[in-house]
Motif scaffolding. Structure first.
Motif, PDB file in Angstrom:
ATOM      1  N   TYR A   1       0.872  11.685   2.330  1.00 55.33           N
ATOM      2  CA  TYR A   1       0.352  12.550   3.363  1.00 55.33           C
ATOM      3  C   TYR A   1       0.851  13.972   3.100  1.00 55.33           C
ATOM      4  CZ  TYR A   1      -1.432   8.922   6.504  1.00 55.33           C
ATOM      5  OH  TYR A   1      -2.167   7.898   7.065  1.00 55.33           O
TER       6      TYR A   1
ATOM      7  N   LEU B   1      -3.890  12.426   5.472  1.00 52.72           N
ATOM      8  CA  LEU B   1      -3.850  11.577   4.287  1.00 52.72           C
ATOM      9  C   LEU B   1      -4.400  12.315   3.081  1.00 52.72           C
ATOM     10  CD1 LEU B   1      -3.255   8.729   3.177  1.00 52.72           C
ATOM     11  CD2 LEU B   1      -5.643   8.165   3.672  1.00 52.72           C
TER      12      LEU B   1
ATOM     13  N   PHE C   1       7.496   5.800   6.653  1.00 53.37           N
ATOM     14  CA  PHE C   1       7.412   7.108   6.019  1.00 53.37           C
ATOM     15  C   PHE C   1       8.723   7.496   5.357  1.00 53.37           C
ATOM     16  CE2 PHE C   1       3.397   9.076   7.245  1.00 53.37           C
ATOM     17  CZ  PHE C   1       2.970   8.258   8.266  1.00 53.37           C
ATOM     18  N   GLY C   2       8.593   8.230   4.249  1.00 52.39           N
ATOM     19  CA  GLY C   2       9.738   8.930   3.700  1.00 52.39           C
ATOM     20  C   GLY C   2      10.013  10.169   4.536  1.00 52.39           C
TER      21      GLY C   2
ATOM     22  N   TYR D   1      -4.156   7.450  -1.525  1.00 51.59           N
ATOM     23  CA  TYR D   1      -3.509   6.148  -1.380  1.00 51.59           C
ATOM     24  C   TYR D   1      -3.787   5.296  -2.612  1.00 51.59           C
ATOM     25  CZ  TYR D   1      -7.998   3.938  -0.259  1.00 51.59           C
ATOM     26  OH  TYR D   1      -9.276   3.462  -0.294  1.00 51.59           O
TER      27      TYR D   1
ATOM     28  N   TYR E   1       0.848  -1.187   0.000  1.00 52.19           N
ATOM     29  CA  TYR E   1       0.000   0.000   0.000  1.00 52.19           C
ATOM     30  C   TYR E   1       0.887   1.241   0.000  1.00 52.19           C
ATOM     31  CZ  TYR E   1      -3.583  -3.333   1.243  1.00 52.19           C
ATOM     32  OH  TYR E   1      -4.430  -4.401   1.232  1.00 52.19           O
TER      33      TYR E   1
ATOM     34  N   MET F   1       0.877   5.493   0.125  1.00 54.27           N
ATOM     35  CA  MET F   1       0.097   6.649   0.522  1.00 54.27           C
ATOM     36  C   MET F   1       0.903   7.936   0.424  1.00 54.27           C
ATOM     37  SD  MET F   1      -1.383   4.590   3.695  1.00 54.27           S
ATOM     38  CE  MET F   1      -0.357   3.213   3.190  1.00 54.27           C
TER      39      MET F   1
ATOM     40  N   LEU G   1       4.722  13.771   2.415  1.00 52.44           N
ATOM     41  CA  LEU G   1       5.398  12.560   2.865  1.00 52.44           C
ATOM     42  C   LEU G   1       4.787  11.347   2.173  1.00 52.44           C
ATOM     43  CD1 LEU G   1       4.586  14.251   5.873  1.00 52.44           C
ATOM     44  CD2 LEU G   1       6.587  12.926   6.406  1.00 52.44           C
TER      45      LEU G   1
ATOM     46  N   GLU H   1       1.136  -4.404   4.942  1.00 52.55           N
ATOM     47  CA  GLU H   1      -0.107  -5.130   5.106  1.00 52.55           C
ATOM     48  C   GLU H   1      -1.314  -4.222   4.929  1.00 52.55           C
ATOM     49  OE1 GLU H   1       1.721  -8.428   8.222  1.00 52.55           O
ATOM     50  OE2 GLU H   1       0.127  -7.085   8.853  1.00 52.55           O
ATOM     51  N   TYR H   2      -1.871  -3.743   6.013  1.00 50.13           N
ATOM     52  CA  TYR H   2      -3.202  -3.157   5.936  1.00 50.13           C
ATOM     53  C   TYR H   2      -3.255  -1.683   6.314  1.00 50.13           C
ATOM     54  CZ  TYR H   2      -4.098  -8.122   5.988  1.00 50.13           C
ATOM     55  OH  TYR H   2      -4.076  -9.456   5.723  1.00 50.13           O
ATOM     56  N   GLY H   3      -2.153  -0.968   6.157  1.00 48.02           N
ATOM     57  CA  GLY H   3      -2.185   0.468   6.417  1.00 48.02           C
ATOM     58  C   GLY H   3      -2.130   0.815   7.874  1.00 48.02           C
ATOM     59  N   ASN H   4      -1.809  -0.146   8.712  1.00 45.92           N
ATOM     60  CA  ASN H   4      -1.767   0.140  10.136  1.00 45.92           C
ATOM     61  C   ASN H   4      -0.363   0.266  10.695  1.00 45.92           C
ATOM     62  OD1 ASN H   4      -4.737  -1.672  10.498  1.00 45.92           O
ATOM     63  ND2 ASN H   4      -4.475   0.435  11.094  1.00 45.92           N
ATOM     64  N   LYS H   5       0.658   0.032   9.899  1.00 42.87           N
ATOM     65  CA  LYS H   5       2.027   0.177  10.379  1.00 42.87           C
ATOM     66  C   LYS H   5       2.858   0.727   9.224  1.00 42.87           C
ATOM     67  CE  LYS H   5       5.397  -2.320  13.164  1.00 42.87           C
ATOM     68  NZ  LYS H   5       5.849  -3.646  13.604  1.00 42.87           N
ATOM     69  N   LEU H   6       2.952   2.023   9.170  1.00 41.05           N
ATOM     70  CA  LEU H   6       3.493   2.695   7.998  1.00 41.05           C
ATOM     71  C   LEU H   6       4.983   2.975   8.123  1.00 41.05           C
ATOM     72  CD1 LEU H   6       0.653   5.322   7.533  1.00 41.05           C
ATOM     73  CD2 LEU H   6       0.881   3.088   6.450  1.00 41.05           C
TER      74      LEU H   6
ATOM     75  N   PRO I   1       0.365  15.446  10.001  1.00 40.21           N
ATOM     76  CA  PRO I   1       0.099  15.008   8.624  1.00 40.21           C
ATOM     77  C   PRO I   1      -1.354  14.603   8.430  1.00 40.21           C
ATOM     78  CG  PRO I   1       2.023  13.892   9.567  1.00 40.21           C
ATOM     79  CD  PRO I   1       1.327  14.584  10.684  1.00 40.21           C
TER      80      PRO I   1
END
Lengths: 115, 111
Positions: free
Chosen positions: B36, B46, B101-102, B49, B32, B34, B88, B94-99, B44
């Motif tokens: 921000y 969203l 970031f750049g 995505y 996934y 995204m 960013l 997985e499911y967008g819950n542990k990102l 940030p």
């Protein structure tokens, strides 16, 4: 509906002092997160929680502790602050998802300066 | 090597220009992607995505993912001064819950 709020907005600490940052959300989200943001480093995950009473380590957990006693609150503690912990701290929350993308909603941040 | 690389800028463009913001990543397992947007002294939020390779358009914004090159882009058409912010990229396995970031790219749109 306030979303995600953080307390305090700004704090100055001396090396060795302790403090607790409070995050509160009113969206009934399962997941909550603490990030730190430093120049050139982006957002880095410190700790996160997938539900009340549970916590887990992120990418940079050393020197921090967290607690999630209530679903709506997520506390970040610094037991003995160090200058390397000078940063902007963001809390975020999101729904639990089984597939797809779920938005993480961020708070306004806490600026911490450790002298 | 960082998992996600992003040029910090600042990128300064005149109003009305087309802006291209980019990230590269090393882990081919990211699913996934995204973007921000973060205004100064704010958290940030969203913006867009995408899942897997391809394009996604939303108004003046287009997100593009090329998984074969491990390269993602955000294009902003007809840029406005109100687009001035830090952008960013964020990737997840997985499911967008542990990102992950750049570092963020600072964009300045001059009127």
């Amino acid at each position: 509906n306030a979303g995600v709020t953080q307390t305090p907005k700004f704090r100055v600490l001396k090396t060795g002092q302790s403090m607790t940052l409070l995050c509160a959300q009113d969206m009934n989200h399962e997941y909550m997160y603490w990030y730190r943001q430093d120049p050139g480093m982006g957002l880095r995950l410190i700790h996160y929680s997938v539900g009340e009473g549970t916590t887990a380590k992120g990418e940079v957990p050393d020197g921090y502790n967290v607690s999630r006693l209530k679903k709506q609150n997520f506390l970040l503690g610094l037991e003995s602050a160090a200058p390397s912990q000078t940063s902007v701290y963001f809390c975020a929350s999101s729904y639990r998802v089984l597939a797809g993308v779920e938005t993480q909603y961020f708070g306004p941040g806490t600026r911490l300066l450790v002298l | 090597q960082k998992e996600v690389e992003q040029d910090p800028g600042p990128l300064s463009v005149p109003e009305g220009a087309i802006v291209s913001l980019n990230c590269t990543y090393s882990n081919s397992a990211f699913q996934y992607f995204m973007w921000y947007r973060q205004y100064s002294r704010k958290g940030p939020e969203l913006l867009m995505y995408t899942y897997s390779s391809g394009n996604k358009e939303d108004g003046r914004f287009t997100a593009q993912v090329d998984k074969s090159s491990k390269y993602i882009s955000l294009f902003i058409r007809d840029s406005q001064p109100s687009d001035s912010a830090t952008y960013l990229c964020a990737l997840d396995l997985e499911y967008g819950n542990k990102l992950v970031f750049g570092a963020g790219t600072i964009l300045r749109v001059k009127s």
